[in-house]
Design a protein around this motif. Structure first.
Motif, short mmCIF file in Angstrom:
data_model
loop_
_atom_site.label_atom_id
_atom_site.label_comp_id
_atom_site.label_asym_id
_atom_site.label_seq_id
_atom_site.Cartn_x
_atom_site.Cartn_y
_atom_site.Cartn_z
N LEU A 56 0.85 -1.19 0.00
CA LEU A 56 0.00 0.00 0.00
C LEU A 56 0.89 1.24 0.00
CD1 LEU A 56 -2.55 -1.21 2.70
CD2 LEU A 56 -2.79 -1.34 0.20
N GLU A 57 0.34 2.36 -0.45
CA GLU A 57 1.17 3.56 -0.62
C GLU A 57 0.66 4.73 0.20
OE1 GLU A 57 2.71 4.52 -4.65
OE2 GLU A 57 1.67 6.42 -4.38
N VAL A 58 1.62 5.46 0.80
CA VAL A 58 1.34 6.73 1.44
C VAL A 58 2.16 7.80 0.72
CG1 VAL A 58 0.76 5.75 3.67
CG2 VAL A 58 3.15 6.32 3.16
N GLU A 59 1.87 9.08 0.99
CA GLU A 59 2.40 10.11 0.11
C GLU A 59 3.86 10.47 0.35
OE1 GLU A 59 0.13 13.64 0.49
OE2 GLU A 59 0.25 13.73 2.68
N ASN A 60 4.39 10.27 1.56
CA ASN A 60 5.77 10.69 1.81
C ASN A 60 6.33 10.01 3.05
OD1 ASN A 60 4.63 12.13 4.03
ND2 ASN A 60 4.31 13.93 2.73
N ASP A 61 7.57 10.35 3.40
CA ASP A 61 8.24 9.72 4.54
C ASP A 61 7.50 9.98 5.86
OD1 ASP A 61 10.15 8.84 2.81
OD2 ASP A 61 11.71 10.27 3.43
N ALA A 62 6.98 11.19 6.01
CA ALA A 62 6.28 11.52 7.25
C ALA A 62 5.01 10.68 7.40
CB ALA A 62 5.93 13.01 7.27
#
Length: 388
Positions: A294-300
């Motif tokens: 699954l994907e999230v938008e950035n490192d944070a």
């Protein structure tokens, strides 16, 4: 969890016994393109190839990818816990256990990956193309929310090709609010398998044209031994939307629950689970998926999602540098490997117009390029250490 941070599906990773054979299947049969040739970030003895989709004018950008990791010994099982932890991966590759390397789907594993075409005519064209190439297909089946055909990759992994029509909303006003029984004619025992098998496109489809080329992922389907437990985990803990509760069409008494990563229910953002109570556990290996991501938008957002899973009592790995993304792994209630990552960037070591043309290695592995290239060409089996 109240605030959903999952943006969509990033990738699906399979295990194969011959990565060159898998590459030929995806590029020549399915018309996809190689985006990256590299080695696994946890062990350079594992060749990796990633495939992507064509982009068409006026259509959404498709960022999902299909990745294959090669495990080539004929007489060694794949490490039981997969290629997740760096130390365990290296130990498992260096000290494999004798046995069958082939995977077996079951509770706690993936069942299939569904690729996406816009309409039913495109589906029939794929059936004609693939059967003319000697690749066995079943279908097209009416799955009520889409139509689909099924085939296997060279190692036996199940691949579905599914349409985006008619969609998930035609049998309930509020998605996921009730159990929606399937029409009897769609169910095993109620449909005409002969009528299904006889339908195909009447003309040659040796050239993949833009009207039926793959449009990315449609969905990813896995096996659950307890549908309610899986629902609670993916909705309350991971943060997905439950959008459909219905029958499993190919096994009487089974259920099929659908989950979406985003609000527009676009193909490519959907996970589904067959609910097969007390079903036997699966086993990782060739011809099976290793994990989905699954994907999230950035490192944070990645760190935030990991912290939230930990607070919910989920055992997670550390965040790893997977070269083209940052990621961590966790297990669902049946033990299925899942991952969360930042968006993949395959242009960090190749120009966008020449992706997949060379073997890309990280700085850590560059000094060993000659040995890695030679090992990939010869594909030797691991050499276990002798007992003390």
């Amino acid at each position: 969890m109240n605030n959903m941070t999952i943006n969509g599906v990033n990738s699906q990773t399979f295990v194969c016994s011959n990565i060159r054979r898998s590459e030929e299947f995806y590029t020549k049969a399915l018309g996809m393109k190689v985006l990256k040739r590299t080695v696994h970030h946890n062990d350079a003895h594992l060749p990796v190839v990633t495939f992507g989709f064509e982009q068409f004018p006026g259509e959404p950008k498709r960022t999902e990818t299909v990745t294959y990791v090669e495990w080539n010994p004929i007489f060694y099982m794949m490490p039981e816990k997969g290629f997740v932890d760096p130390d365990a991966t290296k130990d498992g590759v260096a000290n494999p256990r004798v046995g069958d390397p082939k995977g077996r789907w079951g509770a706690g594993t993936n069942h299939h990956l569904a690729l996406h075409v816009p309409n039913r005519n495109g589906l029939l064209k794929w059936k004609r193309r693939l059967t003319d190439m000697g690749i066995h297909c079943t279908g097209p089946y009416n799955r009520n929310y889409f139509h689909a055909i099924y085939l296997r990759d060279p190692d036996g992994a199940i691949i579905e090709i599914a349409t985006s029509e008619p969609g998930f909303g035609h049998d309930e006003a509020v998605l996921g609010s009730k159990f929606c029984p399937q029409p009897e004619e769609n169910l095993v025992g109620g449909r005409s398998e002969l009528a299904v098998a006889s339908e195909t496109w009447p003309h040659d489809c040796s050239t993949i044209t833009s009207d039926y080329a793959m449009r990315g992922f449609h969905h990813i389907t896995s096996i659950s031994s307890n549908a309610e437990r899986t629902e609670k985990f993916f909705v309350e803990t991971v943060g997905l939307h439950l959008i459909k509760k219905t029958d499993y069409l190919d096994e009487k008494g089974g259920t099929h629950y659908y989950y979406a990563c985003d609000d527009d229910l676009s193909p490519g953002s959907v996970l589904t689970f067959f609910g097969l109570p007390n079903y036997a556990k699966g086993r990782l290996g060739t011809g099976l998926t290793h994990h989905f991501t699954l994907e999230v938008e950035n490192d944070a957002a990645l760190a935030d999602q990991r912290d939230r899973l930990i607070k919910s009592g989920v055992e997670v790995s550390g965040i790893q540098n997977a070269v083209y993304s940052q990621q961590f792994h966790f297990l669902d209630p049946d033990g299925h490997i899942c991952a969360v990552s930042t968006p993949s960037d395959f242009t960090i070591d190749e120009d966008a117009d020449s992706l997949g043309q060379s073997l890309c290695l990280s700085e850590e592995h560059e000094a060993d390029r000659t040995e890695i290239e030679r090992a990939a060409a010869l594909r030797p089996a691991p050499t276990p250490r002798l007992p003390d």
